[in-house]
Design a protein around this motif. Structure first.
Motif, PDB file in Angstrom:
ATOM      1  N   LEU A 283      25.272  38.347 -88.436  1.00 40.88           N
ATOM      2  CA  LEU A 283      26.145  39.137 -87.819  1.00 40.88           C
ATOM      3  C   LEU A 283      27.657  38.212 -88.612  1.00 40.88           C
ATOM      4  O   LEU A 283      28.673  38.880 -87.956  1.00 40.88           O
ATOM      5  CB  LEU A 283      26.079  38.661 -85.784  1.00 40.88           C
TER       6      LEU A 283
ATOM      7  N   SER B 217      27.015  44.000 -79.053  1.00 39.78           N
ATOM      8  CA  SER B 217      25.133  44.128 -79.550  1.00 39.78           C
ATOM      9  C   SER B 217      24.257  43.762 -78.634  1.00 39.78           C
ATOM     10  O   SER B 217      23.972  43.294 -77.825  1.00 39.78           O
ATOM     11  CB  SER B 217      26.228  42.924 -81.137  1.00 39.78           C
TER      12      SER B 217
ATOM     13  N   VAL C 100      31.233  37.815 -88.118  1.00 39.07           N
ATOM     14  CA  VAL C 100      31.965  36.314 -87.878  1.00 39.07           C
ATOM     15  C   VAL C 100      33.601  36.138 -88.739  1.00 39.07           C
ATOM     16  O   VAL C 100      34.545  35.720 -88.591  1.00 39.07           O
ATOM     17  CB  VAL C 100      31.348  36.024 -87.038  1.00 39.07           C
TER      18      VAL C 100
ATOM     19  N   ALA D  73      30.450  38.242 -75.163  1.00 39.42           N
ATOM     20  CA  ALA D  73      29.255  39.148 -75.929  1.00 39.42           C
ATOM     21  C   ALA D  73      29.254  39.713 -74.602  1.00 39.42           C
ATOM     22  O   ALA D  73      28.699  40.208 -74.011  1.00 39.42           O
ATOM     23  CB  ALA D  73      27.728  38.447 -75.534  1.00 39.42           C
TER      24      ALA D  73
ATOM     25  N   LEU E  88      32.417  41.284 -78.372  1.00 34.15           N
ATOM     26  CA  LEU E  88      31.069  41.596 -80.189  1.00 34.15           C
ATOM     27  C   LEU E  88      30.012  42.338 -78.885  1.00 34.15           C
ATOM     28  O   LEU E  88      28.867  41.687 -78.168  1.00 34.15           O
ATOM     29  CB  LEU E  88      30.901  40.057 -80.171  1.00 34.15           C
TER      30      LEU E  88
END
Length: 198
Positions: free
Chosen positions: A66, A87, A70, A112, A85
């Motif tokens: 990642l 994931s 980023v 996230a 994000l």
């Protein structure tokens, strides 16, 4: 549903919610590098193109990293943005040890969204053994479905989830876990409802 299907439903919900609110949406796909990047657009055609590319995105090298993604976002996002994000954050790298994610979160609203497969929380019912293969490394293993194995597996899954949540809080950034065996939109609605009350 599979994780891939859940991620598609999450992405579709976000993209079309943004479109309904007249918010431009971009898209980035990654493995151990940025595989595909689309600049923000605010049209129905762009929304469908994002979903088509999301579904057809290839796995790349098979590894997940990642930090390159980023860093790419930190370089390319020139104005304050909301960054989702999406994931499972299953990676060999220590994303939270370095400053990259914290720097991105300091400049943008980073959230996230973590799809969780039910088999990642506990082993399936039944006796015997389960043969597993790691999609990234190709490594295979036989896992006992006995009581002790089940307990160790469930405990390890809980520790991983707790450590991931703790890491998100330490950045700090918001996060939500989305189970593949539940309704994928409800956790997102709960997150946005809690944000709107602030």
């Amino acid at each position: 549903r599979s994780k891939r299907e859940t991620m598609m439903l999450i992405s579709a919900s976000l993209v079309f919610s943004a479109l309904a609110s007249q918010i431009s949406t971009g898209f980035l796909a990654f493995s151990d590098r940025v595989a595909l990047s689309r600049p923000p657009r605010r049209t129905r055609a762009a929304a469908w193109a994002i979903l088509e590319q999301c579904w057809s995105a290839t796995a790349g090298s098979g590894r997940t990293a990642l930090v390159p993604m980023v860093r790419h976002l930190s370089r390319t996002l020139k104005r304050m943005s909301i960054v989702f994000l999406v994931s499972d954050f299953l990676t060999d790298e220590d994303l939270f040890a370095g400053p990259d994610l914290a720097m991105l979160a300091a400049r943008h609203d980073v959230i996230a969204i973590v799809p969780e497969d039910a088999f990642e929380r506990e082993l399936p019912a039944g006796p015997g053994y389960l043969r597993l293969r790691d999609l990234e490394s190709g490594r295979c293993a036989a896992v006992s479905l006995g009581t002790r194995s089940r307990e160790r597996y469930a405990a390890a899954a809980r520790r991983h989830r707790e450590s991931l949540a703790h890491a998100f809080y330490s950045v700090p950034m918001e996060h939500v876990f989305v189970p593949t065996d539940g309704h994928p939109v409800e956790p997102l609605l709960s997150l946005f409802a809690s944000r709107s009350r602030r």
